[in-house]
Design an enzyme around this catalytic site. Sequence first.
Site, PDB file in Angstrom:
ATOM      1  N   HIS A 166     -16.697   7.183  36.519  1.00 30.25           N
ATOM      2  CA  HIS A 166     -16.142   7.214  35.171  1.00 30.25           C
ATOM      3  C   HIS A 166     -15.239   8.440  35.011  1.00 30.25           C
ATOM      4  CE1 HIS A 166     -19.818   4.806  33.764  1.00 30.25           C
ATOM      5  NE2 HIS A 166     -18.781   4.072  33.428  1.00 30.25           N
ATOM      6  N   CYS A 253     -23.395  11.067  29.657  1.00 31.47           N
ATOM      7  CA  CYS A 253     -23.809   9.644  29.674  1.00 31.47           C
ATOM      8  C   CYS A 253     -25.036   9.386  28.835  1.00 31.47           C
ATOM      9  CB  CYS A 253     -24.140   9.205  31.101  1.00 31.47           C
ATOM     10  SG  CYS A 253     -23.101   9.893  32.360  1.00 31.47           S
TER      11      CYS A 253
HETATM   12  C1  CIR Z   1     -24.069   3.104  35.989  1.00 35.16           C
HETATM   13  O1  CIR Z   1     -23.683   2.988  37.168  1.00 35.16           O
HETATM   14  O2  CIR Z   1     -23.570   2.466  35.071  1.00 35.16           O
HETATM   15  C2  CIR Z   1     -25.212   4.027  35.704  1.00 35.16           C
HETATM   16  N1  CIR Z   1     -26.115   4.050  36.805  1.00 35.16           N
HETATM   17  C3  CIR Z   1     -24.699   5.402  35.419  1.00 35.16           C
HETATM   18  C4  CIR Z   1     -23.855   5.489  34.198  1.00 35.16           C
HETATM   19  C5  CIR Z   1     -23.321   6.836  33.973  1.00 35.16           C
HETATM   20  N2  CIR Z   1     -22.609   6.884  32.752  1.00 35.16           N
HETATM   21  C6  CIR Z   1     -21.517   7.615  32.548  1.00 35.16           C
HETATM   22  O3  CIR Z   1     -20.973   8.237  33.464  1.00 35.16           O
HETATM   23  N3  CIR Z   1     -21.010   7.580  31.336  1.00 35.16           N
END
Ligand code: CIR
Length: 258
Positions: A166, A253
């Site tokens: 991201h 996140c």
């Molecule tokens: C994913 O791959 O969607 C989750 N394991 C981690 C999300 C992390 N979120 C973010 O960077 N905003």
Amino acid sequence: MKKFNNVIVRRPCKAMVEGITSGLYPGKPDYELALKQHDDYIAALKQCDVEVTVLEADERFPDSCFVEDPAVITRACAIIANPGAESRNGEKVEILKAIQQFFPEDKIEFIQEPGKLDGGDVMMVGDHFYVGLSARTNEEGIRQFGEILGKYGMTCSEVKLEEVLHLKTGVNYLENNNMLVSGEFVEKADFAKYNKVQIPEDEAYAANCIWVNDTVIVPEGYPAVLAAVQGLGYKTLIVDTSEYRKLDGGLSCLSLRF
Ligand code: CIR
């Protein structure tokens, strides 16, 4: 400066151990430790002069503690995203219920198919939003996002991602023109006008710090980043996120701040 009044978090579920991972940070999360780290995260946020709304764990969605991805909240409206990972897409329905407690229906907008957008790809700098074109966010998602922002007098621009999951995995804005940048973002022209703090390669994970009302929360174990943030004059708090890191998740996140 006080900018945020509210923060929404969701407790991690037991199924988090099956969450999506790139394997960059190996190992399965230890659920009990993740819960403790989540407690610490909430405690740190509470020190930043915000009300913290804690949503219940949702076992149907292993990654649902990463509430930043299914929604983006701006000063004028909330935008329900359309998460690009299949196993996460249903999280948007659940986050909507929480957001309805804070925003009237006419201030809740939606990214719709074939548009895809993850909130983790959105970085707010005042009324401008940088949006990562990533494996999770597509051109149509960004187009819709820009159209929604335009209705409220806000703007966005696209940043192509090459390496990280991201946008905010690698770049984060700390207000006052200060920006933490790592890896592929260090030389990007998009960020040339900011006071960039370059994150050393071996501390890249800590590019994901969060600014909450003039306090910056920094992940535990990244001394160079901690010193750099303190050098900018911020008060800092440290939270260990080791179990979320195994799922490519970081401090930003884990919450929606608004
Ligand atoms: C994913 O791959 O969607 C989750 N394991 C981690 C999300 C992390 N979120 C973010 O960077 N905003």
